[in-house]
Scaffold this active site. Structure first.
Site, PDB file in Angstrom:
ATOM      1  N   HIS A   1      -7.790   3.188   3.942  1.00 35.09           N
ATOM      2  CA  HIS A   1      -7.854   3.819   5.271  1.00 35.09           C
ATOM      3  C   HIS A   1      -9.292   3.845   5.817  1.00 35.09           C
ATOM      4  O   HIS A   1      -9.489   3.923   7.017  1.00 35.09           O
ATOM      5  CB  HIS A   1      -7.404   5.282   5.193  1.00 35.09           C
ATOM      6  CG  HIS A   1      -5.927   5.482   5.126  1.00 35.09           C
ATOM      7  ND1 HIS A   1      -5.171   5.084   4.061  1.00 35.09           N
ATOM      8  CD2 HIS A   1      -5.068   6.049   6.015  1.00 35.09           C
ATOM      9  CE1 HIS A   1      -3.907   5.423   4.284  1.00 35.09           C
ATOM     10  NE2 HIS A   1      -3.827   6.002   5.459  1.00 35.09           N
TER      11      HIS A   1
ATOM     12  N   ASP B   1       0.861  -1.183   0.000  1.00 27.84           N
ATOM     13  CA  ASP B   1       0.000   0.000   0.000  1.00 27.84           C
ATOM     14  C   ASP B   1       0.898   1.233   0.000  1.00 27.84           C
ATOM     15  O   ASP B   1       2.111   1.131   0.214  1.00 27.84           O
ATOM     16  CB  ASP B   1      -0.884   0.000   1.262  1.00 27.84           C
ATOM     17  CG  ASP B   1      -1.760   1.247   1.351  1.00 27.84           C
ATOM     18  OD1 ASP B   1      -2.307   1.665   0.314  1.00 27.84           O
ATOM     19  OD2 ASP B   1      -1.898   1.819   2.451  1.00 27.84           O
ATOM     20  N   SER B   2       0.285   2.387  -0.184  1.00 27.36           N
ATOM     21  CA  SER B   2       1.045   3.633  -0.124  1.00 27.36           C
ATOM     22  C   SER B   2       1.481   3.949   1.307  1.00 27.36           C
ATOM     23  O   SER B   2       2.323   4.819   1.502  1.00 27.36           O
ATOM     24  CB  SER B   2       0.170   4.774  -0.652  1.00 27.36           C
ATOM     25  OG  SER B   2      -1.044   4.816   0.080  1.00 27.36           O
TER      26      SER B   2
ATOM     27  N   GLU C   1      -4.646   8.923   9.906  1.00 23.45           N
ATOM     28  CA  GLU C   1      -3.236   8.857  10.311  1.00 23.45           C
ATOM     29  C   GLU C   1      -2.972   9.608  11.612  1.00 23.45           C
ATOM     30  O   GLU C   1      -2.039   9.287  12.343  1.00 23.45           O
ATOM     31  CB  GLU C   1      -2.351   9.348   9.178  1.00 23.45           C
ATOM     32  CG  GLU C   1      -2.464   8.348   8.048  1.00 23.45           C
ATOM     33  CD  GLU C   1      -1.394   8.421   7.009  1.00 23.45           C
ATOM     34  OE1 GLU C   1      -0.589   9.354   7.044  1.00 23.45           O
ATOM     35  OE2 GLU C   1      -1.378   7.523   6.160  1.00 23.45           O
TER      36      GLU C   1
ATOM     37  N   CYS D   1      -4.173  -1.243  -2.070  1.00 18.87           N
ATOM     38  CA  CYS D   1      -4.330   0.206  -2.191  1.00 18.87           C
ATOM     39  C   CYS D   1      -5.286   0.414  -3.353  1.00 18.87           C
ATOM     40  O   CYS D   1      -5.047  -0.105  -4.457  1.00 18.87           O
ATOM     41  CB  CYS D   1      -2.978   0.837  -2.491  1.00 18.87           C
ATOM     42  SG  CYS D   1      -3.050   2.587  -2.900  1.00 18.87           S
TER      43      CYS D   1
ATOM     44  N   CYS E   1     -11.183   3.183  -0.147  1.00 22.79           N
ATOM     45  CA  CYS E   1      -9.808   3.575   0.167  1.00 22.79           C
ATOM     46  C   CYS E   1      -9.441   2.749   1.382  1.00 22.79           C
ATOM     47  O   CYS E   1     -10.257   2.597   2.298  1.00 22.79           O
ATOM     48  CB  CYS E   1      -9.756   5.068   0.492  1.00 22.79           C
ATOM     49  SG  CYS E   1      -8.191   5.586   1.218  1.00 22.79           S
TER      50      CYS E   1
HETATM   51  N1  DGL Z   1      -4.153   3.666   0.390  1.00 23.82           N
HETATM   52  C1  DGL Z   1      -4.691   4.659  -0.517  1.00 23.82           C
HETATM   53  C2  DGL Z   1      -5.905   4.062  -1.242  1.00 23.82           C
HETATM   54  O1  DGL Z   1      -6.453   3.036  -0.876  1.00 23.82           O
HETATM   55  C3  DGL Z   1      -5.075   5.916   0.201  1.00 23.82           C
HETATM   56  C4  DGL Z   1      -3.946   6.758   0.662  1.00 23.82           C
HETATM   57  C5  DGL Z   1      -3.234   7.450  -0.474  1.00 23.82           C
HETATM   58  O2  DGL Z   1      -3.755   8.432  -1.038  1.00 23.82           O
HETATM   59  O3  DGL Z   1      -2.144   7.038  -0.760  1.00 23.82           O
HETATM   60  O4  DGL Z   1      -6.327   4.633  -2.230  1.00 23.82           O
END
Ligand code: DGL
Length: 273
Positions: A188, A12-13, A154, A75, A186
């Site tokens: 998160h 993931d990011s 976060e 992600c 997303c």
């Molecule tokens: N993990 C990213 C997603 O699911 C969200 C956070 C980001 O913008 O990197 O799209």
């Protein structure tokens, strides 16, 4: 031939993909996991397709050095922008989080009105709409970018008046349209599930793609005869975490949402891959 006892690679990011890891741990406890969170380059949600694809390709190369037997793109933005391209470049079976979430939403809705809350990148890609319409052609899919949700998560403001207020502003539009199904698009956002659920009300079903992704991963491993038959011991390198920056902060966050004890998080230089 892939090795059954090899780990699953998940990326993931940043920390959001841990909601997917948590589900994999619950649903397929025999599997080892190598996780990479691109904490130095987060967010992906506001970056271009080219950039997200380049980052994803580097991460896949790193995961290959860990000899993973399958990869989960945990992600939504990377699944939307990069998955189609990077999955062609390797033999390792790969799944993203978008298709599983889209399928469940299409099966869940009664009135055909589905909302998707996600990053700007995922919303602008219209990928959820595309997959949902493959299953339910007459569905009305409305996307809403919620860029402030990621920093709120976060910062740990999962249940807070500030989060309630921002969520109301983002979600009112979807309530007015009369959606009956809402995708948490997303990684998160499942952490904001109770806030979002409270605002949307009981008539709206929330879809968490993390849950469905873990289920589809299990099916994929079963189909490819790659399910690990023996449960590895916890200390046995079962779960390994790598990040591109801020290992201590990542570890604290991870330990607050995963109850298995994140023993360590190592920093690697992802630009080398
Ligand atoms: N993990 C990213 C997603 O699911 C969200 C956070 C980001 O913008 O990197 O799209």
């Amino acid at each position: 031939m892939m090795n059954k006892s090899a780990p699953i690679g998940v990326f993931d990011s940043g920390v959001g993909g841990l909601t997917v890891v948590r589900e994999i741990m619950r649903q397929i406890p025999n599997e080892k996991i190598v996780y990479f969170g691109d904490t130095a380059r987060v967010p992906y949600g506001s970056k271009s397709k080219e950039t997200v694809t380049r980052y994803s390709r580097q991460i896949v190369r790193f995961l290959q050095t860990q000899e993973v037997k399958a990869i989960v793109v945990a992600c939504n933005t990377a699944s939307a922008y990069a998955l189609d391209e990077i999955e062609k470049e390797t033999d390792i079976p790969m799944i993203g989080v978008v298709k599983p979430g889209a399928r469940v939403a299409a099966e869940t809705t009664s009135n055909g009105k589905i909302g998707v809350i996600a990053t700007e990148g995922t919303v602008n890609s219209h990928i959820y709409s595309r997959y949902i319409k493959e299953i339910k052609a007459d569905a009305n899919v409305v996307g809403k970018a919620c860029p402030l949700f990621v920093p709120l998560v976060e910062e740990g403001l999962l249940q807070d008046p500030v989060t309630d207020e921002i969520a109301k502003r983002y979600l009112t539009e979807l309530i007015d349209i009369g959606i009956d199904t809402l995708i948490l698009g997303c990684t998160h956002y499942p952490l904001l599930r109770s806030t979002v659920g409270k605002i949307m009300g009981e008539g709206v079903t929330l879809v968490n793609p993390a849950y469905e992704t873990a289920r589809e991963l299990k099916e994929l491993l079963d189909r490819e005869e790659l399910l690990n038959e023996e449960e590895p011991k916890l200390g046995d390198n079962k779960y390994r975490f790598y990040v591109s920056d801020g290992a201590e902060k990542f570890k604290r966050f991870a330990n607050s949402i995963i109850k298995y004890g994140i023993l360590s998080a190592k920093i690697i230089n992802i630009e080398e891959y």
